[in-house]
Design a protein around this motif. Structure first.
Motif, PDB file in Angstrom:
ATOM      1  N   TRP A   1      -7.389  -1.872   4.033  1.00 58.64           N
ATOM      2  CA  TRP A   1      -6.755  -0.550   4.060  1.00 58.64           C
ATOM      3  C   TRP A   1      -7.352   0.320   2.967  1.00 58.64           C
ATOM      4  N   ASP A   2      -7.454   1.622   3.247  1.00 53.25           N
ATOM      5  CA  ASP A   2      -8.020   2.495   2.217  1.00 53.25           C
ATOM      6  C   ASP A   2      -6.986   2.762   1.120  1.00 53.25           C
ATOM      7  N   GLU A   3      -7.452   3.362   0.043  1.00 51.05           N
ATOM      8  CA  GLU A   3      -6.623   3.512  -1.154  1.00 51.05           C
ATOM      9  C   GLU A   3      -5.344   4.312  -0.891  1.00 51.05           C
ATOM     10  N   ASP A   4      -5.464   5.407  -0.165  1.00 54.45           N
ATOM     11  CA  ASP A   4      -4.277   6.226   0.103  1.00 54.45           C
ATOM     12  C   ASP A   4      -3.252   5.483   0.947  1.00 54.45           C
ATOM     13  N   ASP A   5      -3.726   4.747   1.945  1.00 57.51           N
ATOM     14  CA  ASP A   5      -2.802   4.010   2.808  1.00 57.51           C
ATOM     15  C   ASP A   5      -2.090   2.900   2.028  1.00 57.51           C
ATOM     16  N   LEU A   6      -2.819   2.226   1.161  1.00 55.99           N
ATOM     17  CA  LEU A   6      -2.188   1.196   0.335  1.00 55.99           C
ATOM     18  C   LEU A   6      -1.123   1.811  -0.574  1.00 55.99           C
ATOM     19  N   ALA A   7      -1.465   2.914  -1.211  1.00 60.40           N
ATOM     20  CA  ALA A   7      -0.517   3.571  -2.113  1.00 60.40           C
ATOM     21  C   ALA A   7       0.734   4.018  -1.356  1.00 60.40           C
ATOM     22  N   ASP A   8       0.534   4.598  -0.182  1.00 66.67           N
ATOM     23  CA  ASP A   8       1.681   5.038   0.627  1.00 66.67           C
ATOM     24  C   ASP A   8       2.555   3.855   1.033  1.00 66.67           C
ATOM     25  N   LEU A   9       1.902   2.743   1.392  1.00 66.67           N
ATOM     26  CA  LEU A   9       2.645   1.550   1.779  1.00 66.67           C
ATOM     27  C   LEU A   9       3.490   1.029   0.619  1.00 66.67           C
TER      28      LEU A   9
END
Length: 237
Positions: free
Chosen positions: A160-168
């Motif tokens: 997963w990209d950085e933004d998606d990980l952070a959102d998760l």
């Protein structure tokens, strides 16, 4: 008693499984007062786990029957042994929550008089390092309750990209430092993929630091577990 599935890892001894902390409350809500439960009805325990809640219900109401379902075949086997003394009053099936209505139609089941859902991870899953749910003991980054699922926690962390990980981490775990954690994961995985829970937990501790009573990795691991098992999607399906 029916069991669809196969043992995945070593099956725990059900005698070592603790009694659910809300067993008395579940019995009361599903008929302990005597005015809400047909004593000859069917209860669906849709998150059976080790069978503790169902065992209490079967003992309290001698004429009810239980259909117990769970997506985890290892825990189902544990529940099967625990509930075996109740004979044909119990039927166990491997089933995800999203598949439950289809299963009841296929079985041409009688109309249930009650449903029980107890969401989250089981202590049997958390206490088995090889399942990859725990940040306390090193194990593979897995976290699948149903071993037939394709996506593991390692897949999420490493692809997963950085933004998606952070959102998760923020949305599903409530982790306020989700963005620096995600950034450090992406930086480190460029050198070597994450495969073990211990390495991920150590990274989170470095970023967050140790403050308070809750382990720094708690929220991130919860978020990963929810993503791997599609817990939100299961309830909406």
């Amino acid at each position: 008693m029916e069991f669809k599935g196969r043992p995945w890892l070593m099956t725990p001894d059900f005698n070592d499984v603790h009694v659910p902390v809300l067993a008395e409350e579940v019995v009361a809500l599903l008929g302990g007062s005597g005015d809400t439960l047909d004593p000859s009805g069917l209860i669906v325990d849709a998150t059976l786990g080790a069978g503790g809640h169902s065992a209490s219900l079967l003992k309290s109401f001698p004429r009810i029957r239980v259909l117990g379902t769970d997506q985890d075949p290892t825990i189902l086997e544990c529940a099967r042994k625990r509930l075996e003394p109740h004979g044909d009053r119990v039927r166990l099936m491997q089933c995800r929550i999203s598949e439950l209505s289809r299963l009841l139609r296929k079985m041409r089941s009688e109309r249930p008089v009650g449903f029980l859902f107890d969401f989250g991870a089981s202590s049997l899953q958390l206490d088995t390092p090889d399942r990859g749910f725990s940040f306390q003991d090193d194990g593979p980054l897995d976290m699948r309750m149903d071993p037939c699922r394709v996506r593991t926690a390692a897949d999420v962390v490493n692809t997963w990209d950085e933004d998606d990980l952070a959102d998760l981490f923020y949305a599903e775990g409530g982790e306020r430092k989700s963005r620096p954690i995600a950034a450090e994961i992406v930086r480190c995985r460029s050198r070597a993929a994450f495969q073990r829970t211990g390495a991920l937990a150590e990274l989170i501790v470095r970023v967050v630091g140790r403050t308070g009573k809750i382990h720094p990795a708690t929220r991130v691991f919860q978020a990963l577990r929810r993503a791997v098992n599609e817990e939100g999607e299961e309830l909406l399906a």
